[in-house]
Design an enzyme around this catalytic site. Structure first.
Site, PDB file in Angstrom:
ATOM      1  CG  HIS A  72      -2.064   0.843   1.237  1.00  0.00           C
ATOM      2  ND1 HIS A  72      -1.997   2.210   1.121  1.00  0.00           N
ATOM      3  CD2 HIS A  72      -3.383   0.533   1.295  1.00  0.00           C
ATOM      4  CE1 HIS A  72      -3.222   2.709   1.136  1.00  0.00           C
ATOM      5  NE2 HIS A  72      -4.077   1.713   1.219  1.00  0.00           N
ATOM      6  N   GLY A 116       0.320  -4.847   1.862  1.00  0.00           N
ATOM      7  CA  GLY A 116      -0.935  -5.039   1.134  1.00  0.00           C
ATOM      8  C   GLY A 116      -0.730  -5.720  -0.205  1.00  0.00           C
ATOM      9  CE1 TYR A 146      -3.111  -5.773   5.610  1.00  0.00           C
ATOM     10  CE2 TYR A 146      -4.655  -7.580   5.488  1.00  0.00           C
ATOM     11  CZ  TYR A 146      -3.791  -6.709   4.873  1.00  0.00           C
ATOM     12  OH  TYR A 146      -3.608  -6.765   3.519  1.00  0.00           O
TER      13      TYR A 146
HETATM   14  O1  YXS Z   1      12.772   8.449  -0.202  1.00  0.00           O
HETATM   15  P1  YXS Z   1      12.003   8.362  -1.507  1.00  0.00           P
HETATM   16  O2  YXS Z   1      11.079   9.514  -1.768  1.00  0.00           O
HETATM   17  O3  YXS Z   1      12.873   7.965  -2.671  1.00  0.00           O
HETATM   18  O4  YXS Z   1      10.971   7.096  -1.335  1.00  0.00           O
HETATM   19  C1  YXS Z   1      11.492   5.845  -0.942  1.00  0.00           C
HETATM   20  C2  YXS Z   1      10.412   5.195  -0.122  1.00  0.00           C
HETATM   21  O5  YXS Z   1       9.773   6.080   0.763  1.00  0.00           O
HETATM   22  C3  YXS Z   1       9.456   4.759  -1.225  1.00  0.00           C
HETATM   23  N1  YXS Z   1       8.608   3.665  -0.764  1.00  0.00           N
HETATM   24  C4  YXS Z   1       7.298   3.795  -0.509  1.00  0.00           C
HETATM   25  N2  YXS Z   1       6.485   4.862  -0.597  1.00  0.00           N
HETATM   26  C5  YXS Z   1       5.195   4.660  -0.242  1.00  0.00           C
HETATM   27  N3  YXS Z   1       4.695   3.459   0.185  1.00  0.00           N
HETATM   28  C6  YXS Z   1       5.492   2.381   0.274  1.00  0.00           C
HETATM   29  N4  YXS Z   1       4.965   1.209   0.651  1.00  0.00           N
HETATM   30  C7  YXS Z   1       6.871   2.523  -0.078  1.00  0.00           C
HETATM   31  N5  YXS Z   1       7.939   1.686  -0.080  1.00  0.00           N
HETATM   32  C8  YXS Z   1       8.983   2.408  -0.513  1.00  0.00           C
HETATM   33  O6  YXS Z   1      10.280   4.300  -2.293  1.00  0.00           O
HETATM   34  C9  YXS Z   1      11.549   4.986  -2.217  1.00  0.00           C
HETATM   35  C10 YXS Z   1      12.654   3.966  -2.158  1.00  0.00           C
HETATM   36  O7  YXS Z   1      12.471   3.261  -0.912  1.00  0.00           O
HETATM   37  P2  YXS Z   1      13.743   2.819  -0.020  1.00  0.00           P
HETATM   38  O8  YXS Z   1      14.745   3.933   0.020  1.00  0.00           O
HETATM   39  O9  YXS Z   1      13.217   2.297   1.265  1.00  0.00           O
HETATM   40  O10 YXS Z   1      14.332   1.622  -0.931  1.00  0.00           O
HETATM   41  P3  YXS Z   1      15.135   0.331  -0.420  1.00  0.00           P
HETATM   42  O11 YXS Z   1      15.654  -0.309  -1.669  1.00  0.00           O
HETATM   43  O12 YXS Z   1      16.081   0.719   0.661  1.00  0.00           O
HETATM   44  O13 YXS Z   1      14.056  -0.630   0.228  1.00  0.00           O
HETATM   45  C11 YXS Z   1      12.990  -1.154  -0.592  1.00  0.00           C
HETATM   46  C12 YXS Z   1      11.912  -1.675   0.383  1.00  0.00           C
HETATM   47  C13 YXS Z   1      10.661  -2.061  -0.439  1.00  0.00           C
HETATM   48  C14 YXS Z   1      12.445  -2.885   1.163  1.00  0.00           C
HETATM   49  C15 YXS Z   1      11.582  -0.521   1.353  1.00  0.00           C
HETATM   50  O14 YXS Z   1      11.227   0.610   0.595  1.00  0.00           O
HETATM   51  C16 YXS Z   1      10.443  -0.867   2.266  1.00  0.00           C
HETATM   52  O15 YXS Z   1      10.604  -1.600   3.251  1.00  0.00           O
HETATM   53  N6  YXS Z   1       9.226  -0.344   1.908  1.00  0.00           N
HETATM   54  C17 YXS Z   1       8.055  -0.523   2.769  1.00  0.00           C
HETATM   55  C18 YXS Z   1       7.536  -1.969   2.614  1.00  0.00           C
HETATM   56  C19 YXS Z   1       6.312  -2.097   3.512  1.00  0.00           C
HETATM   57  O16 YXS Z   1       6.416  -2.223   4.726  1.00  0.00           O
HETATM   58  N7  YXS Z   1       5.125  -2.027   2.870  1.00  0.00           N
HETATM   59  C20 YXS Z   1       3.866  -2.017   3.625  1.00  0.00           C
HETATM   60  C21 YXS Z   1       3.108  -0.724   3.279  1.00  0.00           C
HETATM   61  S1  YXS Z   1       1.659  -0.582   4.304  1.00  0.00           S
HETATM   62  C22 YXS Z   1       0.687  -1.811   3.695  1.00  0.00           C
HETATM   63  O17 YXS Z   1       0.933  -2.341   2.615  1.00  0.00           O
HETATM   64  C23 YXS Z   1      -0.506  -2.275   4.459  1.00  0.00           C
HETATM   65  C24 YXS Z   1      -1.372  -1.156   4.896  1.00  0.00           C
HETATM   66  S2  YXS Z   1       0.003  -3.249   5.835  1.00  0.00           S
HETATM   67  O18 YXS Z   1       1.095  -2.492   6.473  1.00  0.00           O
HETATM   68  O19 YXS Z   1      -1.124  -3.358   6.697  1.00  0.00           O
HETATM   69  O20 YXS Z   1       0.469  -4.492   5.302  1.00  0.00           O
END
Ligand code: YXS
Length: 267
Positions: A72, A116, A146
């Site tokens: 998400h 998500g 969730y």
């Molecule tokens: O700093 P900039 O502007 O370049 O942006 C960064 C991150 O903020 C962005 N980004 C996201 N933006 C919005 N929503 C996201 N889910 C998201 N994930 C990443 O992308 C740019 C690069 O991210 P960065 O610097 O962290 O890259 P990385 O290579 O170090 O790591 C890649 C990931 C995917 C491992 C890391 O970005 C990460 O852990 N992302 C969040 C994964 C996550 O927890 N997703 C859950 C979102 S909430 C959701 O889906 C549900 C509501 S729930 O939580 O209930 O499951």
């Protein structure tokens, strides 16, 4: 005949290959985070495929991405005091569109799947992945409650035991374990992932699409048939409200956006 049609803001690419519909997530700047715009375009693409009687749809990311989808779009989650995953949330609407599509929707996965997006792929009818794929459901990392339908998706797919482990650890499940516990229908080498998936989809497309559509709808009805009392429903809602009204929820979102570890206090 291959017809590649990028959609206006090109957050997805829609194409048809040998009667199979393909939707490619195309939001590389945010690691294919499932923002409202992308999800709206994905639902529109499914509607168009449905209108053209496309029997099978494959949802994928571009070749060899490191992250299939980061989940998400966290920047679009309500900051607090609002259900982050309510019935009208664009992600929830997209999950229902996948469940209601009158033909199999297959997730073709390489790279990591988060939050998500993990619910998204397990809501697809089948998942085919390569050794680079991994799956993490991460609400507890952010302090999100969730929702019942999402938890049911995981229980139905991997069973209560593994579903609890995935939710409570928020750790990625790698491709080999994903195959073992039933997340993956097939684990295939990276170089043959696309050809295998297309072949697999064509095998299904060669069967009776009417029979498949009716059997898929029976699966959906049976998977959802969990009688729940009004009190149980209200209890779930009040428990969830406690979380998304909490300071922990606010802290989880803020910490992610400020790129720091959250400090949860359990309130
Ligand atoms: O700093 P900039 O502007 O370049 O942006 C960064 C991150 O903020 C962005 N980004 C996201 N933006 C919005 N929503 C996201 N889910 C998201 N994930 C990443 O992308 C740019 C690069 O991210 P960065 O610097 O962290 O890259 P990385 O290579 O170090 O790591 C890649 C990931 C995917 C491992 C890391 O970005 C990460 O852990 N992302 C969040 C994964 C996550 O927890 N997703 C859950 C979102 S909430 C959701 O889906 C549900 C509501 S729930 O939580 O209930 O499951």
């Amino acid at each position: 005949m291959n017809r590649m049609e990028p959609i206006s803001e090109s957050l997805i690419i829609k194409e048809i290959k040998e009667t199979i519909g393909f939707i490619t997530l195309n939001n590389p700047r945010k690691y294919n985070a499932l923002c409202a715009t992308l999800l709206k375009q994905l639902i529109a693409a499914l509607d168009e495929f449905k209108a053209s009687n496309i029997p099978v749809v494959v949802i994928r990311a571009p070749e060899s991405v490191k992250v299939w989808s980061a989940g998400h779009d966290i920047s679009e989650l309500p900051k607090t005091h609002r259900d982050p995953l309510g019935y009208e949330n664009p992600l929830e609407i997209a999950l229902r569109a996948i469940e209601e599509y009158p033909g199999p929707v297959i997730a073709m996965v390489h790279g990591s799947v988060w939050g998500g997006a993990c619910d998204f792929v397990i809501t697809c009818d089948m998942i085919i992945g390569d050794p680079s794929c991994s799956f993490a459901i991460t609400p507890v990392k952010i302090g999100i409650p969730y929702n019942a339908s999402g938890i049911m998706h995981f229980i139905n797919r991997v069973g209560m035991n593994i579903a609890k482990e995935m939710f409570f650890t928020a750790q990625p499940v790698d491709a080999f374990r994903a195959e073992q516990i039933g997340i993956l229908n097939h684990l295939v080498p990276t170089e043959s992932l696309e050809a295998f998936t297309l072949d697999f989809a064509k095998t299904i497309a060669a069967q009776s699409s009417l029979s498949i559509a009716v059997i898929k709808e029976q699966f959906r009805i049976l998977a959802e048939s969990h009688p729940i009392t009004p009190y149980a429903f209200e209890k779930i809602q009040s428990l969830r409200r406690k979380v998304y009204d909490s300071r922990d929820y606010e802290e989880g979102i803020t910490a992610f956006l400020e790129k720091r570890k959250p400090e949860f206090k359990g309130e």
